[in-house]
Design a protein around this motif. Structure first.
Motif, mmCIF file in Angstrom:
data_model
loop_
_atom_site.group_PDB
_atom_site.id
_atom_site.type_symbol
_atom_site.label_atom_id
_atom_site.label_comp_id
_atom_site.label_asym_id
_atom_site.label_seq_id
_atom_site.Cartn_x
_atom_site.Cartn_y
_atom_site.Cartn_z
ATOM 1 N N GLY A 259 0.977 -1.415 0.133
ATOM 2 C CA GLY A 259 0.159 -0.095 0.022
ATOM 3 C C GLY A 259 1.072 1.157 -0.060
ATOM 4 N N GLN A 260 1.796 1.214 0.778
ATOM 5 C CA GLN A 260 2.802 2.610 0.798
ATOM 6 C C GLN A 260 3.516 2.693 -0.435
ATOM 7 O OE1 GLN A 260 4.669 0.951 4.080
ATOM 8 N NE2 GLN A 260 4.158 2.687 5.477
ATOM 9 N N LYS A 261 3.951 1.468 -1.214
ATOM 10 C CA LYS A 261 4.761 1.558 -2.285
ATOM 11 C C LYS A 261 3.447 2.056 -3.457
ATOM 12 C CE LYS A 261 8.003 -2.092 -1.728
ATOM 13 N NZ LYS A 261 8.281 -3.552 -1.910
ATOM 14 N N PHE A 408 -8.264 -6.505 2.045
ATOM 15 C CA PHE A 408 -9.004 -5.566 2.538
ATOM 16 C C PHE A 408 -10.103 -6.219 3.562
ATOM 17 C CE2 PHE A 408 -8.248 -5.037 -1.943
ATOM 18 C CZ PHE A 408 -7.542 -3.920 -1.801
ATOM 19 N N ALA A 409 -9.790 -5.842 4.911
ATOM 20 C CA ALA A 409 -10.708 -6.368 6.209
ATOM 21 C C ALA A 409 -11.963 -5.685 6.010
ATOM 22 C CB ALA A 409 -9.632 -6.083 7.438
ATOM 23 N N GLN A 413 -10.353 -0.140 4.708
ATOM 24 C CA GLN A 413 -9.161 -0.467 4.087
ATOM 25 C C GLN A 413 -9.360 -0.459 2.482
ATOM 26 O OE1 GLN A 413 -7.745 -4.167 5.382
ATOM 27 N NE2 GLN A 413 -7.494 -3.314 7.590
ATOM 28 N N VAL A 414 -10.442 -0.546 1.844
ATOM 29 C CA VAL A 414 -11.071 -0.507 0.585
ATOM 30 C C VAL A 414 -10.792 0.945 0.273
ATOM 31 C CG1 VAL A 414 -12.555 -0.707 -1.042
ATOM 32 C CG2 VAL A 414 -12.436 -2.384 0.292
ATOM 33 N N LEU A 415 -11.079 1.911 0.925
ATOM 34 C CA LEU A 415 -11.079 3.139 0.447
ATOM 35 C C LEU A 415 -9.604 3.890 0.892
ATOM 36 C CD1 LEU A 415 -14.458 4.515 2.351
ATOM 37 C CD2 LEU A 415 -13.933 4.308 -0.168
ATOM 38 N N ALA A 418 -7.637 2.505 -2.115
ATOM 39 C CA ALA A 418 -8.482 2.459 -3.219
ATOM 40 C C ALA A 418 -7.779 2.308 -4.439
ATOM 41 C CB ALA A 418 -9.014 3.965 -3.516
ATOM 42 N N ARG A 419 -6.519 2.355 -4.679
ATOM 43 C CA ARG A 419 -5.755 2.278 -6.005
ATOM 44 C C ARG A 419 -5.567 0.639 -6.076
ATOM 45 N NH1 ARG A 419 -0.514 6.081 -6.620
ATOM 46 N NH2 ARG A 419 -1.322 7.907 -7.803
ATOM 47 N N LEU A 420 -5.201 -0.113 -4.871
ATOM 48 C CA LEU A 420 -5.089 -1.540 -4.989
ATOM 49 C C LEU A 420 -6.539 -2.117 -5.202
ATOM 50 C CD1 LEU A 420 -2.643 -1.789 -1.824
ATOM 51 C CD2 LEU A 420 -2.090 -1.884 -4.228
ATOM 52 N N ALA A 421 -7.392 -1.658 -4.605
ATOM 53 C CA ALA A 421 -8.671 -2.145 -5.043
ATOM 54 C C ALA A 421 -9.142 -2.082 -6.353
ATOM 55 C CB ALA A 421 -9.672 -1.495 -3.684
#
Ligand code: FEO
Ligand code: CA
Ligand code: CA
Length: 627
Positions: A259-261, A408-409, A413-415, A418-421
């Motif tokens: 997520g940080q990356k 995504f728990a 976490q989805v928000l 958001a990019r990963l989702a």
């Protein structure tokens, strides 16, 4: 920024080498325009014979490109400066100090640096009085500090944080001229340390918790505020774009998670260097602080005491702007772009309807709703004017594979990621989505895809609305929601214009679409604005070298298009090495406000020649272009 190689506007050259941002009020000069037409470009006043005969919305004569160090406009229009970085907002407030010795406290009381998106809020019943909310995207260390370098201590960091955020100012029209009202009780600075709170599903989530805020509900500051939105209930939306650049790490070995990356976290940061003197921005000490930025923030400009709210339901990414629409059944829609190469276009639909009769009833409207991300098909492949279909994919926890197994728990976490989702849902990777606007005439949505020199690499296939490899010119995407309802889950898209250079590259694709000519060519469309009559204004942030692929295009500029015919004419050219960004219209359309960013970014400019306090400008040291 001119960002063909690096799409982040915070490289060292840009952070330290830029000059003051200016607002230009471009108003009709001739008496006829003021009294006959009523509109900024009323063709009853200014139409040339061709446009009048064809019924074009464009009632002015397009102007040539220019490399002059000034503002070029068609005959009959004039420009003047409204406000500049450092002007005191309050009566008796600290004056701008061009030496760079001014304090952080002084900067908190002055107009911020590097203005970008802005909205005008007229006072009801008074056409000569309005508030303006204006983003201050980042700051220029070369001019901000007397030492001209990166922040040397905590006071420097506070000053930089004070130069960013949002400025709210009152403007009044006197003798036909809009002017800034120093001392208005509405004048306000919102900056990198202003107390604000979270709203929406991520509020209270563990990923937002820090040592300073165990509740995960309160947050300090907004910064890197790019463009904007204006709600039907009278609030301002400011969009946090390159927030990651303000973070770094005191641990040279720090490893970052996915997520940080994905949001660009790094040890060194982007030469902003806040983390060296403010532990809040040190990812080794406060990793969750990164999650508390990258949001859309809602502000009530008419209440100077109001607490801004970060609306987490709209998702966390590098927000460009926020374009409001309304579904047929009365719910609010917010279209948003994530400006990084290969990132996505989103839309949010509120759960509840807008209450148009009681504006204050909408104060939590953006906390409840559903976020979607766009997927585009390959289209018909027409090189000059491709078109196709698309769909919206729901970013809701528990749907479409967005579950704990995928990382995504919960919805927070989805928000926050958001990019990963959106990647999990296989959304379409775009050519750097910048501004989005909704036509007031037919509800079609327009989005600038400014450029993407990596198209064709990095898992970004060429095709659909991103049709050119190593795309240096950009394009403007348009879509019509199914049944003309912003609630739709499907849409038809086309490219309204594919920018190009028909002199250097005759024919599509690099010569651009049919509505691009040697007379109106431009590159890197960025800002967009619809006036109430439905003219589409296009503001550029591109390569102003006037050479090679860009020969004949001149300085950055503002153009005006007729959406019905596709015709585009150049209305304004800015000074040397500037970016043109931020646009707002006076209610009577006799004046438009437009931001001139960083004239002289690469040297060669003296625009506008003198500071408001009468001293010559304290810069013009050239630095390297990013191209
Ligand atoms: Fe702040 Fe993507 O421009
Ligand atoms: Ca922009
Ligand atoms: Ca840009």
């Amino acid at each position: 920024m001119n960002l063909l190689e690096e799409n982040q506007p915070t490289d060292l050259e840009q952070m330290v080498g830029l000059s003051r941002r200016r607002f230009i009020g471009a108003g009709a000069l001739c008496g006829a325009a003021l009294f006959l037409g009523g509109n900024l470009l009323s063709r009853s006043v200014l139409a040339d014979s061709v446009s009048a005969a064809s019924g074009s919305l464009l009632g002015f004569t397009g102007i040539p490109s220019s490399t002059a160090d000034g503002i070029s406009l068609p005959p009959g229009y004039k420009a003047s400066v409204l406000i500049s970085w450092g002007q005191p907002l309050h009566a008796g407030g600290p004056a701008f100090d061009p030496s760079g010795k001014g304090t952080a406290k002084a900067q908190e009381l002055q107009f911020g640096d590097n203005n970008d998106g802005m909205s005008l809020f007229p006072f009801p019943g008074d056409e000569n009085r309005a508030l303006m909310a204006i983003n201050n995207e980042y700051t220029n260390y070369r001019y901000l500090f007397d030492h001209g370098g990166a922040p040397a201590n905590a006071e420097d960091v506070h000053k930089a944080q004070a130069a960013e955020g949002v400025s709210v100012i009152e403007v009044r029209r006197k003798d036909g001229q809009w002017q800034f009202v120093q001392g208005s009780k509405y004048n306000r600075r919102i900056h990198g340390n202003t107390p604000m709170r979270f709203g929406g599903p991520a509020t209270g989530d563990a990923w937002l918790r820090t040592a300073a805020d165990n509740s995960a509900s309160k947050v300090l500051g907004t910064f890197q505020n790019c463009a904007n939105g204006k709600t039907p209930w009278g609030t301002y939306l400011t969009c946090e774009e390159n927030f990651t650049d303000c973070f770094g790490s005191s641990d040279p070995q720090q490893a970052f998670d996915a997520g940080q990356k994905r949001y660009g976290a790094s040890v060194a940061g982007k030469e902003v260097n806040w983390h060296q003197h403010d532990p809040r921005f040190d990812l080794a000490k406060n990793p969750n602080e990164l999650n508390r930025h990258g949001w859309v923030v809602e502000i009530d400009p008419f209440d100077p005491k109001s607490v801004p709210v970060k609306r987490t339901a709209l998702g966390r990414f590098k927000h460009e702007n926020a374009a409001l629409g309304e579904t047929r059944d009365g719910r609010a829609v917010v279209y948003m772009g994530d400006d990084e190469r290969g990132e996505f276009i989103y839309k949010f639909i509120s759960r509840d309807r807008i209450d148009h009769k009681n504006p204050t009833a909408n104060r939590s409207l953006l906390d409840h709703g559903t976020l979607y991300v766009a997927r585009f098909d390959e289209g018909d492949g027409n090189p000059g004017h491709p078109k196709g279909k698309g769909q919206w994919l729901e970013l809701t926890h528990g749907k479409n594979g967005l579950n704990a197994a995928a990382g995504f728990a919960n919805q927070a976490q989805v928000l926050i990621h958001a990019r990963l989702a959106a990647s999990l849902l296989k959304a379409t990777r775009m050519d750097r989505p910048e501004w989005i606007v909704v036509s007031p005439k037919d509800g079609q949505v327009y989005c600038t895809l400014t450029n993407n020199v990596k198209r064709g690499e990095e898992g970004q296939p060429v095709g659909g609305p991103n049709p050119r490899e190593k795309n240096v010119y950009g394009q403007i995407l348009r879509w019509r929601e199914s049944a003309d309802d912003h609630a739709a889950m499907e849409f038809d898209w086309d490219l309204f214009v594919v920018a190009g250079n028909p002199q250097v590259h005759p024919g599509a694709p690099k010569g651009g679409s049919d509505n691009v000519t040697a007379q109106n060519m431009f590159n890197s469309p960025d800002g967009l604005g619809f006036d109430p009559d439905g003219r589409l204004w296009i503001l550029t942030d591109g390569d102003y070298s006037n050479a090679g692929d860009f020969a004949g295009m001149g300085n950055n500029q503002m153009l005006c298009a007729d959406p019905a015919t596709g015709e585009i004419r150049r209305f304004m050219v800015g000074p040397v090495a500037c970016e043109v960004t931020g646009i707002a219209f006076a209610p009577d359309q006799k004046t438009l406000f437009v931001g001139i960013q960083h004239p002289g970014e690469t040297g060669g400019s003296t625009f506008p020649e003198h500071l408001p306090n009468g001293k010559p400008r304290s810069h013009r040291t050239p630095h390297n272009s990013l191209i």
